[in-house]
Design an enzyme around this catalytic site. Structure first.
Site, PDB file in Angstrom:
ATOM      1  N   GLU A  18     -16.421  -2.473 -27.156  1.00  0.00           N
ATOM      2  CA  GLU A  18     -16.944  -2.479 -25.790  1.00  0.00           C
ATOM      3  C   GLU A  18     -16.575  -3.785 -25.085  1.00  0.00           C
ATOM      4  O   GLU A  18     -16.777  -4.881 -25.606  1.00  0.00           O
ATOM      5  CB  GLU A  18     -18.451  -2.291 -25.802  1.00  0.00           C
ATOM      6  CG  GLU A  18     -19.112  -2.360 -24.433  1.00  0.00           C
ATOM      7  CD  GLU A  18     -18.649  -1.262 -23.489  1.00  0.00           C
ATOM      8  OE1 GLU A  18     -18.811  -1.436 -22.268  1.00  0.00           O
ATOM      9  OE2 GLU A  18     -18.127  -0.228 -23.965  1.00  0.00           O
ATOM     10  N   CYS A 103     -22.343   2.111 -33.443  1.00  0.00           N
ATOM     11  CA  CYS A 103     -22.565   0.934 -32.614  1.00  0.00           C
ATOM     12  C   CYS A 103     -23.989   0.407 -32.827  1.00  0.00           C
ATOM     13  O   CYS A 103     -24.960   1.150 -32.683  1.00  0.00           O
ATOM     14  CB  CYS A 103     -22.356   1.264 -31.143  1.00  0.00           C
ATOM     15  SG  CYS A 103     -22.687  -0.144 -30.042  1.00  0.00           S
ATOM     16  N   GLY A 229     -11.146  -5.043 -36.241  1.00  0.00           N
ATOM     17  CA  GLY A 229     -11.882  -5.259 -35.001  1.00  0.00           C
ATOM     18  C   GLY A 229     -11.876  -6.715 -34.616  1.00  0.00           C
ATOM     19  O   GLY A 229     -10.957  -7.206 -33.974  1.00  0.00           O
TER      20      GLY A 229
END
Length: 310
Positions: A18, A103, A229
């Site tokens: 995000e 998440c 990530g």
């Protein structure tokens, strides 16, 4: 052909993040060292299902032909909205969709989405079934559990019983966030569970992996892919098959590219762009002072002037 059939064991993915993996940053990563698979930013199915929020959802789903293969990642908690959004993704040219069930953000969890779905396993199943009403390849990204490590087996069993095309597991619980080392001692057991319940599901390992070499041992154990990530913040060249040393000029060139693309696509506001500066302005003499100056800027033109002067 199933979207996932084109990849051989050892394939790499840039994790959906995000406020990070937007259309500009994905192109920066592709320029540095391209992963095999990209994902979009998180897209809320409630937004897509709402006339008021659809514009924002479509902005998040904007991709370039050069970014293929790319997967749309969606989140929420209402199965009907997942079905509606997945059907729409087909018309937008996507062939695969990933369902966010991992998440840990408290705002997302408070709505019942993301890792909040770990506490509602029946709803999670309904969401997978709803997304499968489309012709897209449906995958899931999740964590080992919500608050306890021993939740991993019943939770992943719940997901694998629905035979997703792929399953990405971040090897921590929601409660652990990223504060403890990933529980990679469980990888062999998770692989065995996948082999037992859904052997055609591609298994992707996520958490603390900083390069393809970092995760090669998991591929040798029977996993299919690796996802990076936060590691991309430490090294934007992390997807290189043959790592090499990069000069300061290469990092500055990536930053110029990022500034140009942020401007080209009209992304706003400016301040979130500053979170990326530490990627490019690091590990050379005077870097901290230059970052301090960049953090005081208010426009892309000001930031560009500072790095051009270098």
């Amino acid at each position: 052909m199933n979207f996932w059939d084109q990849f051989q064991p050892g394939f790499t993915c840039l994790a959906p993040m995000e406020g990070v993996t937007d259309i500009a940053f994905r192109q920066v990563v592709a320029k540095a060292a391209r992963p095999d698979i990209f994902y979009t930013e998180f897209t809320n199915v409630n937004s897509y299902a709402s006339e008021k929020g659809r514009h924002n959802a479509l902005e998040r789903l904007k991709v370039l032909p050069s970014e293929q293969p790319i997967i749309a990642q969606i989140w929420g908690k209402e199965p009907a909205y997942f079905a509606e959004t997945a059907a729409a993704l087909q018309s937008l040219g996507f062939t695969a969709v990933d369902l966010n069930m991992g998440c840990p953000d408290r705002h997302v969890v408070a709505t019942g989405g993301g890792s909040g779905l770990i506490r509602t396993p029946d709803r999670a199943k309904d969401i997978i079934r709803a997304a499968k009403q489309s012709s897209l390849a449906v995958s899931v990204k999740t964590r080992l559990g919500y608050s306890r490590l021993d939740e991993w087996r019943p939770w992943l069993t719940n997901i694998l019983e629905e035979q997703p095309a792929a399953l990405t597991v971040h090897f921590r619980t929601k409660k652990e966030m990223s504060k403890v080392p990933a529980h990679y001692e469980l990888v062999p057991e998770v692989i065995a569970l996948r082999n037992e319940l859904s052997p055609t599901t591609k298994l992707i390992i996520n958490g603390d992996i900083k390069s393809p070499a970092d995760g090669q041992k998991f591929i040798e154990q029977g996993a299919d892919g690796l996802m990076i990530g936060r590691g991309v913040f430490q090294n934007p060249f992390c997807f290189e098959k043959t790592p090499r040393t990069h000069e300061r000029a290469e990092y500055l060139d990536l930053m110029r590219t990022h500034l140009d693309l942020y401007e080209k696509y009209g992304l706003s506001p400016y301040d979130p762009l500053k979170h990326f500066f530490k990627i490019y302005i690091n590990n050379f003499a005077g870097a901290s002072e230059i970052r301090d100056r960049l953090m005081q800027t208010k426009t892309i033109a000001e930031a560009r002037a500072i790095i051009d002067a270098l």
